[in-house]
Design a protein around this motif. Sequence first.
Motif, PDB file in Angstrom:
ATOM      1  N   ILE A 153       0.843  -1.204   0.000  1.00 25.35           N
ATOM      2  CA  ILE A 153       0.000   0.000   0.000  1.00 25.35           C
ATOM      3  C   ILE A 153       0.877   1.253   0.000  1.00 25.35           C
ATOM      4  N   LEU A 154       1.949   1.229   0.782  1.00 28.41           N
ATOM      5  CA  LEU A 154       2.881   2.365   0.788  1.00 28.41           C
ATOM      6  C   LEU A 154       3.500   2.578  -0.586  1.00 28.41           C
ATOM      7  N   SER A 155       3.845   1.489  -1.269  1.00 30.71           N
ATOM      8  CA  SER A 155       4.428   1.633  -2.608  1.00 30.71           C
ATOM      9  C   SER A 155       3.410   2.196  -3.595  1.00 30.71           C
ATOM     10  N   MET A 156       2.153   1.833  -3.453  1.00 28.51           N
ATOM     11  CA  MET A 156       1.122   2.376  -4.337  1.00 28.51           C
ATOM     12  C   MET A 156       0.868   3.863  -4.057  1.00 28.51           C
ATOM     13  N   MET A 157       0.948   4.248  -2.794  1.00 28.34           N
ATOM     14  CA  MET A 157       0.801   5.671  -2.461  1.00 28.34           C
ATOM     15  C   MET A 157       1.956   6.478  -3.053  1.00 28.34           C
ATOM     16  N   LEU A 158       3.167   5.966  -2.931  1.00 34.24           N
ATOM     17  CA  LEU A 158       4.322   6.651  -3.504  1.00 34.24           C
ATOM     18  C   LEU A 158       4.233   6.686  -5.024  1.00 34.24           C
ATOM     19  N   LEU A 159       3.794   5.597  -5.625  1.00 30.13           N
ATOM     20  CA  LEU A 159       3.628   5.564  -7.082  1.00 30.13           C
ATOM     21  C   LEU A 159       2.629   6.620  -7.539  1.00 30.13           C
ATOM     22  N   ASN A 160       1.546   6.776  -6.796  1.00 32.95           N
ATOM     23  CA  ASN A 160       0.551   7.796  -7.121  1.00 32.95           C
ATOM     24  C   ASN A 160       1.184   9.187  -7.113  1.00 32.95           C
ATOM     25  N   LEU A 161       1.966   9.483  -6.093  1.00 36.25           N
ATOM     26  CA  LEU A 161       2.602  10.805  -6.018  1.00 36.25           C
ATOM     27  C   LEU A 161       3.650  10.999  -7.109  1.00 36.25           C
ATOM     28  N   VAL A 162       4.442   9.974  -7.374  1.00 38.99           N
ATOM     29  CA  VAL A 162       5.480  10.093  -8.401  1.00 38.99           C
ATOM     30  C   VAL A 162       4.857  10.300  -9.774  1.00 38.99           C
ATOM     31  N   LEU A 163       3.794   9.569 -10.063  1.00 34.22           N
ATOM     32  CA  LEU A 163       3.136   9.737 -11.360  1.00 34.22           C
ATOM     33  C   LEU A 163       2.476  11.106 -11.487  1.00 34.22           C
ATOM     34  N   LYS A 164       1.927  11.616 -10.380  1.00 34.39           N
ATOM     35  CA  LYS A 164       1.361  12.981 -10.415  1.00 34.39           C
ATOM     36  C   LYS A 164       2.461  14.004 -10.677  1.00 34.39           C
ATOM     37  N   ILE A 165       3.602  13.832 -10.040  1.00 32.42           N
ATOM     38  CA  ILE A 165       4.716  14.759 -10.244  1.00 32.42           C
ATOM     39  C   ILE A 165       5.194  14.694 -11.687  1.00 32.42           C
ATOM     40  N   LYS A 166       5.368  13.498 -12.218  1.00 30.06           N
ATOM     41  CA  LYS A 166       5.810  13.351 -13.610  1.00 30.06           C
ATOM     42  C   LYS A 166       4.796  13.968 -14.570  1.00 30.06           C
ATOM     43  N   LYS A 167       3.510  13.760 -14.301  1.00 29.00           N
ATOM     44  CA  LYS A 167       2.470  14.315 -15.166  1.00 29.00           C
ATOM     45  C   LYS A 167       2.486  15.843 -15.115  1.00 29.00           C
ATOM     46  N   GLU A 168       2.572  16.392 -13.926  1.00 26.83           N
ATOM     47  CA  GLU A 168       2.581  17.845 -13.772  1.00 26.83           C
ATOM     48  C   GLU A 168       3.841  18.466 -14.396  1.00 26.83           C
ATOM     49  N   LYS A 169       4.972  17.801 -14.215  1.00 25.39           N
ATOM     50  CA  LYS A 169       6.202  18.323 -14.821  1.00 25.39           C
ATOM     51  C   LYS A 169       6.138  18.252 -16.332  1.00 25.39           C
ATOM     52  N   LEU A 170       5.533  17.200 -16.858  1.00 22.03           N
ATOM     53  CA  LEU A 170       5.427  17.054 -18.306  1.00 22.03           C
ATOM     54  C   LEU A 170       4.511  18.134 -18.874  1.00 22.03           C
ATOM     55  N   THR A 171       3.366  18.363 -18.247  1.00 22.62           N
ATOM     56  CA  THR A 171       2.452  19.393 -18.761  1.00 22.62           C
ATOM     57  C   THR A 171       3.033  20.786 -18.536  1.00 22.62           C
ATOM     58  N   TYR A 172       3.787  20.958 -17.450  1.00 26.70           N
ATOM     59  CA  TYR A 172       4.405  22.261 -17.167  1.00 26.70           C
ATOM     60  C   TYR A 172       5.506  22.537 -18.177  1.00 26.70           C
ATOM     61  N   ASN A 173       6.286  21.527 -18.565  1.00 27.25           N
ATOM     62  CA  ASN A 173       7.370  21.718 -19.527  1.00 27.25           C
ATOM     63  C   ASN A 173       6.840  21.916 -20.944  1.00 27.25           C
TER      64      ASN A 173
END
Length: 157
Positions: free
Chosen positions: A135-155
Amino acid sequence: MKKDKTLMISLTSIILFNVFFIIILICYNDIIILPIKFIKNVTKEYYYWYMDRPPIPNESIVIGITTIVKMMFSLILSLEFFYTIFNKKYANVIDKKNIVISIIIGFTIYCLSFLFIKYKAQHYRLFMTLISTEILSMMLLNLVLKIKKEKLTYNIN
């Protein structure tokens, strides 16, 4: 887009733990362990049944390795989770509500799985010890994917 070393390390550790979890789930599903008292009550009859069951080859080795890997990945994933939350580079990218929602959903899933194990599961199997780290790994995966998505749209913009 510039690759972020921290996010790649987080994704690598998530993938490694999930591969380990799937291996334990599929290959060692038949390993039953005695739970801690607050997880599940063990009757005297169940204890005697557990002691009289036929041994599984290398069972104690697999349980020992699983315990060490669980502790190691719990520490690694927790550190990565808190680093992701408190790092100023990522704090501007993700909303605080996403972090709170992720924590609430993770805690709810953990509580529901704990209640299922306590009241519905007939045996406490080896993979059930890894649920909290999964569950902890899935929570971290959720945050990492949100960060990657936001950075991609921001760039892009």
